[in-house]
Design an enzyme around this catalytic site. Structure first.
Site, mmCIF file in Angstrom:
data_model
loop_
_atom_site.group_PDB
_atom_site.id
_atom_site.type_symbol
_atom_site.label_atom_id
_atom_site.label_comp_id
_atom_site.label_asym_id
_atom_site.label_seq_id
_atom_site.Cartn_x
_atom_site.Cartn_y
_atom_site.Cartn_z
ATOM 1 N N PHE A 149 -40.998 -21.791 -31.057
ATOM 2 C CA PHE A 149 -42.416 -21.706 -31.431
ATOM 3 C C PHE A 149 -43.055 -20.595 -31.724
ATOM 4 O O PHE A 149 -44.201 -20.551 -32.105
ATOM 5 C CB PHE A 149 -43.209 -22.290 -29.818
ATOM 6 C CG PHE A 149 -43.135 -20.996 -28.975
ATOM 7 C CD1 PHE A 149 -44.203 -20.046 -28.981
ATOM 8 C CD2 PHE A 149 -42.066 -20.570 -27.914
ATOM 9 C CE1 PHE A 149 -44.456 -18.899 -28.390
ATOM 10 C CE2 PHE A 149 -42.429 -19.728 -27.385
ATOM 11 C CZ PHE A 149 -43.426 -18.894 -27.433
ATOM 12 N N LYS A 173 -36.772 -29.506 -37.475
ATOM 13 C CA LYS A 173 -36.814 -29.885 -36.326
ATOM 14 C C LYS A 173 -37.562 -28.646 -35.637
ATOM 15 O O LYS A 173 -37.247 -27.903 -35.171
ATOM 16 C CB LYS A 173 -35.831 -30.478 -35.517
ATOM 17 C CG LYS A 173 -36.101 -31.588 -34.240
ATOM 18 C CD LYS A 173 -37.054 -31.039 -33.424
ATOM 19 C CE LYS A 173 -36.764 -29.967 -32.178
ATOM 20 N NZ LYS A 173 -37.817 -29.567 -31.579
ATOM 21 N N CYS A 281 -38.887 -12.148 -30.794
ATOM 22 C CA CYS A 281 -37.594 -11.881 -30.358
ATOM 23 C C CYS A 281 -37.146 -10.561 -30.616
ATOM 24 O O CYS A 281 -36.164 -10.169 -30.364
ATOM 25 C CB CYS A 281 -36.810 -12.793 -30.898
ATOM 26 S SG CYS A 281 -36.655 -12.528 -32.800
ATOM 27 N N GLU A 383 -34.628 -11.986 -20.321
ATOM 28 C CA GLU A 383 -35.715 -12.123 -21.160
ATOM 29 C C GLU A 383 -36.876 -12.597 -20.542
ATOM 30 O O GLU A 383 -36.992 -13.831 -19.915
ATOM 31 C CB GLU A 383 -35.424 -12.690 -22.538
ATOM 32 C CG GLU A 383 -36.381 -12.879 -23.623
ATOM 33 C CD GLU A 383 -35.924 -13.871 -24.713
ATOM 34 O OE1 GLU A 383 -35.699 -14.829 -24.335
ATOM 35 O OE2 GLU A 383 -36.238 -13.325 -25.962
#
Ligand code: NAD
Length: 498
Positions: A149, A173, A281, A383
């Site tokens: 996302f 996808k 990230c 994380e």
């Protein structure tokens, strides 16, 4: 309310599975669209379309394929602001940051414009008498990308642009949380001249992903998302004989040496730690000052900066960052902060109770800053993916080097120092895939490759840059002899050129 289906065979189609997922407005918490979740049959339909289209597309010469990329760039330029607004309304990142998301994706499309050059093989003239040896790069066929996302324009483009330029057809996808921009990307490629069926978007969840993993016609899968899912897709994809690359989560450290320009380091930490609400990230989530004096000064300068971060709705041009993508992620981030407090870290700035007037149901959280975090704590090991920065104090350089090197994630890392020897030693020895020197978010540009190590990356080849061409093509090597009429009789020993 918008109903988002799929994009198959060159047109938008409604979902038929009867299953859907809510797409929220992160500013208000309201549902703004419903996205269809594909069934196995819908995925199979998309793969069938892609397989048929690929045969024709692979025969289009690379120069013509590049022209589609050029045209796509032109079309995106015309509606850049609209795309950025759509992206920011579903994701929650600010408009300026949404434009950056698109820009970093377009840079890979620009790279893919060089496909006639990038796909050139190698040639050895006269490798033996009358014999030449050469290699070709050929597309794999139907390939798929499963994307997260947090970069709904950039990562789909990182995946599909090189794959398509190489002559493959592509099934995307995207994340079910912000599917609007990926759908528009597919429409724009069609408008740019891409034949129907070469780029398909199948919205969905695990059902769609498993269908792609199980389909023998899908030759390669590229995934970006969290590490547990990356591991699952890598293992299953490889077991099913596919070429697979999976990029996972991260815990990026920034080492601050005593000789660093402290104001520059603090600026870098504020942007890289809190920009996009920490949902990157390559966000810095751990600051490692070396020595107590460096740590005390760093923390003193960080506190007022974190306290004065401007959190606002994604359409506020003054906001430093906007809401989290979903309430679920917001609650997860808050529970990590709770865990940090419970485990004994010192919470210097607490953003958990932040409320934005007029947006009380939005997914907002203020910046959080922890000091005295230790490697055994959950907030260090896992994380968080939110605007939470942990300061881990290192007594010396060797300890600072060990922290990111020993961490299970290995996406990005950075060092701030004025000393060239230290920077060079750090860059060579640190056990992490991407390194910044006085640079907080070292995302390589499109013509280099992007990829983390350890639990941040699975597979042999990175994303974009030359590795993307290797990933999306297979090499064929041809040995040819002219004239063919040389009469040597049957040869029973292995041919040599000696
Ligand atoms: P996610 O793992 O939840 O989802 C990623 C994709 O996998 C989505 O398309 C989702 O629909 C699909 N998916 C989710 N659950 C699945 C399951 N059980 N089986 C099969 N497919 C499934 O990740 P996210 O929350 O969308 O994105 C955030 C994560 O992505 C963070 O961990 C972040 O670090 C990581 N990320 C990594 C990189 C990188 O290059 N290393 C880049 C961006 C984001």
């Amino acid at each position: 309310m918008r109903d988002i289906g799929h994009f198959i065979g060159g047109k938008a189609v409604k979902g038929t599975s009867g299953r859907s997922s809510d797409v929220f407005n992160p500013n208000t918490g309201e549902v703004q669209a419903k996205v269809a979740l594909a069934s196995v049959a819908e995925v199979e339909q998309a793969v069938a379309n892609a397989e048929e289209a690929q045969r024709v597309w692979a025969a289009v010469n690379p120069q013509r394929r590049a022209r589609v990329m050029f045209k796509f760039l032109e079309l995106v330029q015309k509606e850049y602001d609209d795309l950025a607004r759509l992206l920011s309304s579903e994701h929650g990142k600010t408009f300026a940051d949404a434009k950056g998301d698109i820009q970093r994706g377009l840079e890979v499309v620009e790279f893919a414009c060089g496909i006639p050059h990038l796909m050139k093989g190698e040639h050895s003239d006269s490798a033996g008498t009358g014999t030449d040896l050469y290699s070709l790069r050929q597309p794999l066929g139907v390939v798929a990308g499963i994307t997260p996302f947090n970069f709904p324009a950039m990562i789909p483009l990182w995946k599909c642009a090189p794959a398509i330029a190489c002559g493959n057809s592509f099934i995307l996808k995207p994340s079910e949380r912000d599917p609007g921009v990926p759908m528009r990307i597919a429409e724009l490629f069609l408008e740019a001249g891409l034949p129907p069926g070469v780029l398909n978007v199948v919205n969905g969840d695990k059902v769609a992903v498993d269908a792609l993993l199980d389909d023998r016609r899908v030759k390669a899968i590229g995934f970006v998302g969290s590490s547990d899912i990356a591991e699952y897709i890598y293992a299953k994809g490889c077991a099913n004989g596919k070429r697979v690359q999976c990029f996972g989560g991260a815990k990026n450290h920034m080492v601050i040496m005593p000789d660093a320009d402290m104001d520059q380091a603090v600026d870098a930490l504020i942007g890289a730690g809190y920009g996009s609400a920490g949902e990157r990230c390559m966000a810095i989530s751990v600051a490692v000052p070396v020595g107590e004096k460096t740590a005390d000064l760093l923390v003193k300068k960080l506190i007022p900066r974190v306290e004065s971060l401007k959190v606002g709705p994604s359409n506020d041009p003054q906001a430093d960052y906007g809401p989290m993508v979903t309430k679920a992620l917001l609650n997860k981030v808050k529970s990590y902060v709770d865990a940090g407090v419970k485990e004994g870290a010192k919470l210097l700035v607490d953003g958990r109770n932040f409320k934005l007037q007029g947006y009380e149901n939005g997914n907002f959280i203020g910046g959080c800053l922890f000091d005295h975090v230790t490697p055994d704590m959950t907030i260090y090991k896992e994380e968080i993916f939110g605007p939470v920065l942990s300061v881990v104090r290192a007594k010396d350089y060797e300890e600072a080097l060990r922290l990111p090197s020993d961490h299970e994630y290995g996406n990005g890392v950075s060092i701030f120092t004025r000393d060239g020897d230290t920077a060079r030693d750090f860059s060579n020895r640190v056990n992490v895939g991407m390194v910044g020197v006085n640079f907080a978010i070292p995302v390589p540009l499109a013509y280099h490759t992007f990829g983390g190590w350890k639990r941040s990356g699975y597979g042999d080849l990175n994303q974009h840059g030359p590795d993307s061409i290797r990933f999306y093509t297979k090499t064929k090597t041809i040995t040819q002899r002219w004239p063919s009429g040389t009469k040597e009789g049957a040869e029973f020993v292995i041919p040599t050129m000696a």
